[in-house]
Design a protein around this motif. Structure first.
Motif, PDB file in Angstrom:
ATOM      1  N   UNK A  50     -36.749  -9.456  17.006  1.00 38.11           N
ATOM      2  CA  UNK A  50     -35.419  -9.044  17.498  1.00 38.11           C
ATOM      3  C   UNK A  50     -34.801  -8.677  16.070  1.00 38.11           C
ATOM      4  N   UNK A  51     -35.068  -8.800  14.776  1.00 29.49           N
ATOM      5  CA  UNK A  51     -34.685  -8.176  13.566  1.00 29.49           C
ATOM      6  C   UNK A  51     -34.890  -6.802  13.694  1.00 29.49           C
ATOM      7  N   UNK A  52     -36.313  -6.359  13.739  1.00 28.29           N
ATOM      8  CA  UNK A  52     -37.020  -5.018  13.791  1.00 28.29           C
ATOM      9  C   UNK A  52     -36.369  -4.213  14.797  1.00 28.29           C
ATOM     10  N   UNK A  53     -36.079  -4.699  16.016  1.00 28.52           N
ATOM     11  CA  UNK A  53     -35.576  -3.918  17.005  1.00 28.52           C
ATOM     12  C   UNK A  53     -34.088  -3.522  16.409  1.00 28.52           C
ATOM     13  N   UNK A  54     -33.349  -4.387  16.020  1.00 26.25           N
ATOM     14  CA  UNK A  54     -32.012  -4.158  15.544  1.00 26.25           C
ATOM     15  C   UNK A  54     -32.079  -3.159  14.565  1.00 26.25           C
ATOM     16  N   UNK A  55     -33.156  -3.057  13.373  1.00 24.72           N
ATOM     17  CA  UNK A  55     -33.012  -2.141  12.477  1.00 24.72           C
ATOM     18  C   UNK A  55     -33.587  -0.977  13.231  1.00 24.72           C
ATOM     19  N   UNK A  56     -33.864  -0.927  14.269  1.00 29.89           N
ATOM     20  CA  UNK A  56     -34.252   0.482  14.807  1.00 29.89           C
ATOM     21  C   UNK A  56     -35.717   0.962  14.653  1.00 29.89           C
ATOM     22  N   UNK A  57     -36.619   0.105  14.532  1.00 29.33           N
ATOM     23  CA  UNK A  57     -38.139   0.334  14.673  1.00 29.33           C
ATOM     24  C   UNK A  57     -38.608   0.618  15.778  1.00 29.33           C
ATOM     25  N   UNK A  58     -39.737   1.438  16.087  1.00 31.15           N
ATOM     26  CA  UNK A  58     -40.030   1.771  17.149  1.00 31.15           C
ATOM     27  C   UNK A  58     -41.171   0.512  17.614  1.00 31.15           C
ATOM     28  N   UNK A  59     -41.777   0.840  18.656  1.00 29.07           N
ATOM     29  CA  UNK A  59     -42.675  -0.146  19.114  1.00 29.07           C
ATOM     30  C   UNK A  59     -43.999  -0.305  18.354  1.00 29.07           C
ATOM     31  N   UNK A  60     -44.560   0.772  18.078  1.00 30.02           N
ATOM     32  CA  UNK A  60     -45.614   0.854  17.263  1.00 30.02           C
ATOM     33  C   UNK A  60     -45.413   0.281  15.860  1.00 30.02           C
ATOM     34  N   UNK A  61     -44.292   0.682  15.287  1.00 27.05           N
ATOM     35  CA  UNK A  61     -43.999   0.259  13.837  1.00 27.05           C
ATOM     36  C   UNK A  61     -44.005  -1.244  14.031  1.00 27.05           C
ATOM     37  N   UNK A  62     -43.475  -1.891  15.006  1.00 29.20           N
ATOM     38  CA  UNK A  62     -43.293  -3.185  14.913  1.00 29.20           C
ATOM     39  C   UNK A  62     -44.621  -3.974  15.259  1.00 29.20           C
TER      40      UNK A  62
END
Lengths: 249, 249, 249, 249, 249, 249
Positions: free
Chosen positions: B55-67
């Motif tokens: 959840x944290x990474x998505x909230x930071x706007x990261x892309x699927x591949x980055x995550x």
């Protein structure tokens, strides 16, 4: 499973049963295995099974005291065969009633024996109320024996693991095999102990068949590659408390 | 629990999880213990947990591949810390779907690894459907890998024991501690592995507290006299299959 | 149960059912109560129940499309009577199959509606596989809708409480009344909604009797002194998740 | 259990199993009893058990088609011995997958056979996923076949009672004997049918012993005075649905 | 279910209940059916229900002895209506305590009556501890009466099947209908017996509704084609022991 | 949950526990919350826990009476801190025996206090038989107190809801959190009450950690949007009886 630095004394096993024959049919393999490793095994029989499990003797017209004597003799010979000591509390069966006094006697035995392992009946048996009564007292006494405040002689007890052995009709007693014990190497001894119980000859083959069936399950749960012998004998147990271990296996 | 005459190769452990972080929180102690004994441990992560546990990474706007990349890096570092190898099947999470194809991939891993022990999720989790899906496939693949008739490379599998590790909300997942594993001697390693998962810092203390609590239960079930250290750390497991043993303990 | 400082919008209820009539018989009282408090209630009917629950229409020789139309009309009138909106997903019944695509549609509805409470079938029903399938998807979609990483429009969902409504044969579905809802003040409305389902007239009295019986249990569990009316009507529910509260009551 | 005025046709039994041998070991007695009363018995085998239950043939290097042929022959001979007809759906085992198409085939068989009684596997088996898959489809198809709206040829089905037969490891499959069937008078026939399955000779005695043990339980639950023969043979069953009766017995 | 060559005497039914009214509400149909077949039915009421189930009489200021007398009269008239004999043990209710002495009295009744079938309460009831106490003693006494060594007059008992009748709040008492008994043909008799219990008029309709509902379930489990009457009445029972049978049905 | 027209008196809470410390660790938050709302809370301690829960004092050589005195003082200070009154029945612990006399004393307390809510132990605890004994009597007395025919002073009781508080090893006691109570605002008070129990200092942090963990679950079940504070404290409870409500929430 020991953290002791000092060399521990040999482990002691306490078996608490309702009637004189129970320890043979249901836990004879575990008892013989422990004895074969040089451990001490003590069996506390709460009754002789004189009323509920001696139909043949009653039909032959024997008296209550005669029947008790027969059962005692048979059980002592079976225990000796397995390498264990047996004690009789003669509390009266059918019904065996759970009382504070009897529970207190068991506390005394726990504190004296200091068992590292305890075997008893499961807590449910719709065919024989004596079995749950014995199990209930065995568990209660174990907890009381752990309390320094409980007034009984001897040192307080640790928390030895408890195993429920298999009842006659397992599926009706909520009994699920959680531990399958390989008793192949002592099975002949168990068979000899069973044959000490001459009044119940029809059970000799019954419990031999059961040991084979548990052996089949044991192999099925151990995989085909373990080098187990063609005929493996087993006994099944349940654990009312979690297993404590230093390695998953 | 071995009847082998020949010297056995070191035991191999297979851990099958839904998401990249699961093996650290839930089984890090068991993994580190096995590795510390020189055994091989392989972790099969079915997904990176990229959608459901980031959840944290998505909230930071990261892309699927980055995550996915972040999760992979963290998991690899945590596995290395514990002494294990991790493989990613990248099957996609939230939802992770149980399919014959994915199950077949797991059969291949079983036959390759030939695990002597298997760790996975329990079969119930009302908070996360990916966990039961992973467990379902882990169990199904284990059975298929045992059949000589199943068409997959490698030797057929034995019947390695399976352990379910503890879910986040045990009481809601029908999870009862059946095995309490003493992880005291490797707890520092587990803590270091947890700290590799930097996005979930709030769980470091949570799972340290849990390990202490399971340690308290471990001591309570092992008795007061075993010489256990003041602070004992534990992990809890369940067994879906009976334990096979040569000695009750 | 709210810690919000800001005034919350009126609570929204989402009801997810397998067939067009389920919400009336099983949750009509809860729906009417919520509507009577000014709350929004949305019913997602996965199918019209066109095959499995329309025996009379099939015997009369109606076509599939005619039957769907009849069921739609009846359900819309019943929903309007209760004060709710109904949506049809027309997924096909008998069998209703749980699929990722249908689950995804439900995720979209969750994110749109933002329900504060969810009602659905219990997870077991040996008489009708569509009911567990609907429940399974309702629960899975609720969890997916909570994840920011799940790709669907709308805001992520909180964790609204879920209630299982009572199945037709509760004892065969592991259904135990955990919550008894007093629907006395809206029972007339529920009865009117039931009467919209003209093809199932035999159920009107059946579910009236059930409401009375649940009312008797409600009084028995609430004590004799609460000033409840002579005839109290009730509906029974189960909770798959723990209740969260600021006061025991 | 019949209220019919008109003479009913002889009852028909439908047995739905995963693999070719299951009906012999687990329900051979019930099948032979029904046949001996002049009833029709049809066995629907979803697979030949060619991958999961034919280890010996695979080790001998036989091909898939050869193995299927062997299994078919054996099963046909066993069925003929018992007095039943067997049909093979050849759906592929290990894993047997529950699909709507296969379920639909079973609906067709239900509507054709119009069974008055149904036998199948229980819903849980941690050792063999094919068994629960078969049971799931057997139960689902039975419900679908009852609906006039389900598009399949033949008349709609009533609600025939279902019996789960005993799995190989009953305690691990939540199997409790709810019905003990006296198969003494047909046991020789069952034994002959078992002996048709020549590749699994080790199971002949295993299931003979099981029949004896179930016979002992049968006598224990029937009382000592019923004139049962010294060696009584039994089979155990469970009921997923309530028994309907006109007399308690 | 009999293997007897000689003509058996008519079967005898023993009903053991906690309070004077229980047998009417819960088993009146089974009793009337047995009586209508010419069988003997004996009801052992452990108490009159004078404290726990006579609220109206206490509010009217009646004395304990008056209340006992009223309850006795009502119960005797209801039993006569059903065609049964009732005996009162007057053991005192609220609480009814399970004692060895009372259990022994029941052993005597078992040995005298030699029932072929036994009806009693289920073992769980969180609303009324007298019911489980009665059931506990009923089951214990049945086992004791089977033992030749138990010192009580009369012949030893066989193993008659036991049925638990339905409690007032079945879902809270772990009660699942395992047997649905068709009582349609004697329902008018049961209704008349209920009307003998004039102090509990509010239960007449309640238990009439229950009988209808169990009748609906009976029809649903028996299939639509059995020629059952439009309104079928039923009673539900559980079996604590396996059914023994010579034919699956 | 009230239909009363007249203003009700402030609600009264009755807490029934086996030992002097139980109410602090397990229900201190609920007690403090009720007291903070101006409600009356009465704690009935059946024993001082003088034998089973005072190991430290016994090891220091204190006498039985000294230990009782210490436990009484500590419990009274803790109760005062929480805002409650505590009463001691001094029935003797380890074992605490369930007796009709002690149950009757509790009936008297119920009738005097007229609780609107009852807290007690769950019915299962394999580590401490006193806890189930206390719970058994608490439940039995509540039912007896409801009967006008039960001879004890005071008005008959309604049917106050019962909550089981969390035992020390919840998973071993069949304890599933059904209600999560937010105790954040009174947690400091609970901590102060815990610190009154100076002999059990090792439990202060243990139960603080537990409260945090239950707080995490509380947040997870309440959704992320409720404005709950960063650290939320919780207590878990079970309901043996259905919740009665006028609104699903």
């Amino acid at each position: 499973m020991t953290h002791d630095q000092a060399p521990a004394p040999p482990r002691s096993t306490l078996v608490i049963t309702a009637h004189a024959g129970d320890f043979v049919w249901r836990a004879g393999g575990a008892i013989a295995l422990a004895a074969s490793r040089g451990e001490r095994v003590t069996i506390a029989c709460l009754t002789y099974g004189e009323r509920g499990e001696s139909a043949k003797a009653w039909r032959e017209g024997k008296s209550l005291e005669e029947i008790k004597g027969i059962r005692r003799d048979e059980a002592e010979r079976a225990a000796a065969t397995l390498g264990a000591e047996v004690r009789f509390l003669d509390a009266g069966d059918y019904p065996l009633l759970a009382t504070p006094e009897l529970t207190d006697q068991l506390v005394g035995i726990y504190r004296e024996i200091q068992p590292g392992i305890v075997l008893t009946h499961p807590l449910t048996d719709p065919y024989n109320g004596d079995h749950p009564a014995a199990a209930r007292m065995a568990l209660d006494a174990r907890v009381l024996a752990q309390a320094i405040g409980y007034p009984a002689p001897g040192d307080v007890l640790g928390a030895p693991p408890v195993f429920f052995f298999e009842p006659h009709q397992p599926e009706m007693c909520d009994f699920t095999p959680e531990v399958l014990l390989d008793i192949t190497e002592v099975f002949e001894t168990k068979r000899k102990a069973m044959e000490c119980l001459s009044a119940q000859q029809h059970l000799w083959d019954y419990y031999t068949d059961l040991a084979k069936r548990r052996g089949v399950q044991l192999k099925r749960n151990a995989g085909p590659n373990l080098g187990l012998p063609h005929t493996t004998y087993g006994e099944a147990y349940m654990r009312p408390y979690p297993q404590v271990t230093e390695e998953l296996a």
